[in-house]
Design a protein around this motif. Structure first.
Motif, PDB file in Angstrom:
ATOM      1  N   LEU A 151       7.499 -10.114  -4.627  1.00 38.47           N
ATOM      2  CA  LEU A 151       6.163 -10.364  -4.093  1.00 38.47           C
ATOM      3  C   LEU A 151       5.103  -9.780  -5.019  1.00 38.47           C
ATOM      4  O   LEU A 151       5.077  -8.574  -5.268  1.00 38.47           O
ATOM      5  CB  LEU A 151       6.047  -9.726  -2.701  1.00 38.47           C
ATOM      6  N   ARG A 152       4.230 -10.643  -5.534  1.00 35.12           N
ATOM      7  CA  ARG A 152       3.130 -10.185  -6.379  1.00 35.12           C
ATOM      8  C   ARG A 152       2.123  -9.380  -5.553  1.00 35.12           C
ATOM      9  O   ARG A 152       1.888  -9.675  -4.375  1.00 35.12           O
ATOM     10  CB  ARG A 152       2.393 -11.366  -6.997  1.00 35.12           C
ATOM     11  N   LEU A 153       1.532  -8.384  -6.205  1.00 35.94           N
ATOM     12  CA  LEU A 153       0.529  -7.546  -5.557  1.00 35.94           C
ATOM     13  C   LEU A 153      -0.746  -7.512  -6.393  1.00 35.94           C
ATOM     14  O   LEU A 153      -0.685  -7.355  -7.614  1.00 35.94           O
ATOM     15  CB  LEU A 153       1.057  -6.120  -5.375  1.00 35.94           C
ATOM     16  N   ASP A 154      -1.875  -7.638  -5.729  1.00 36.26           N
ATOM     17  CA  ASP A 154      -3.172  -7.553  -6.395  1.00 36.26           C
ATOM     18  C   ASP A 154      -3.911  -6.319  -5.892  1.00 36.26           C
ATOM     19  O   ASP A 154      -4.284  -6.240  -4.707  1.00 36.26           O
ATOM     20  CB  ASP A 154      -3.999  -8.805  -6.122  1.00 36.26           C
ATOM     21  N   GLY A 155      -4.110  -5.341  -6.786  1.00 39.38           N
ATOM     22  CA  GLY A 155      -4.800  -4.116  -6.420  1.00 39.38           C
ATOM     23  C   GLY A 155      -6.279  -4.351  -6.188  1.00 39.38           C
ATOM     24  O   GLY A 155      -6.935  -5.031  -6.975  1.00 39.38           O
TER      25      GLY A 155
END
Length: 245
Positions: A151-155
């Motif tokens: 799962l990609r995460l965007d801070g």
């Protein structure tokens, strides 16, 4: 969720006790949002008799409403709370369904190998640091990587986790996230900075969190708490008051 609060709020006003109870709990004139958070926490359905500490839950929801106030779209009404104050040998990740107000997953989660041994202590937003990053994220898309479904995460926090996608900080499963590993080594295995979870049910969890749910990784780092813009109760409350109850 808001409808439940409206019913409680109306009844509490009629009894004349709501503000007194909330103000006593917070030690100041509580905002409407703080009252809502306290009420939701009291009725939050635990899993395995566990739910996150109140301070973690409160920070998570304040950040959630600050993200909405900043114009972020959050169609997936789940929030994942990770408490890096706790030993990696303990379950320290709670996934909460905000629609049903219940903990739906309570799991082990790894920190970065340069963040600490059993306990998380050091954090970074720098590529190749192999450290975890604090703060709020919005989840992105699922993909298949070297750890399988991930799962990609965007801070969402500049200077603290906004390099997450460039650093390939993602949620994935790993065989070193297990009770057996921690019993043998004395701590959970560690990642290159990713919040890695156990293999069991990882596909269900990772699929369910995809496409813009909120993830909050917490540790009481003074610099983070001083500079983060997502812990502003006044801005969060101002947005909350615009919502139709």
């Amino acid at each position: 969720m808001l409808l439940k609060f409206k019913v409680f709020f109306t009844k509490a006003i009629l009894t004349g006790c709501f503000l007194a109870v909330i103000q006593h709990g917070f030690g100041h004139n509580a905002t409407q949002l703080e009252g809502y958070i306290q009420q939701q926490y009291e009725y939050l359905k635990p899993l395995e008799n566990s739910k996150p500490s109140f301070d973690l839950y409160q920070k998570g929801l304040i950040g959630y409403y600050n993200l909405l106030a900043a114009g972020k779209t959050i169609p997936n009404k789940k929030i994942t709370l990770i408490d890096f104050r706790l030993s990696s040998n303990k379950k320290r990740m709670w996934v909460i369904d905000l629609n049903s107000n219940q903990v739906i997953y309570y799991r082990l989660v790894a920190h970065g190998k340069n963040t600490g041994e059993e306990y998380a202590k050091s954090f970074s937003n720098v590529k190749n640091s192999n450290q975890s990053s604090l703060g709020f994220y919005l989840t992105g898309e699922n993909y298949i990587g070297k750890h399988g479904l991930s799962l990609r995460l965007d801070g969402m926090e500049k200077g603290f986790n906004d390099k997450a996608r460039d650093r390939a900080i993602v949620m994935h499963s790993a065989n070193y996230v297990s009770r057996d590993f921690s019993k043998k080594v004395g701590r959970l295995g560690r990642s290159f900075g990713c919040p890695a979870i156990a293999i069991k049910d990882h596909k269900e969890i990772i699929k369910g969190l995809a496409n813009q749910s909120v993830l909050f990784i917490y540790y009481p780092l003074e610099d983070y708490l001083a500079k983060s813009k997502l812990h502003d109760i006044e801005k969060a409350n101002a947005y909350f008051q615009t919502l139709s109850l």
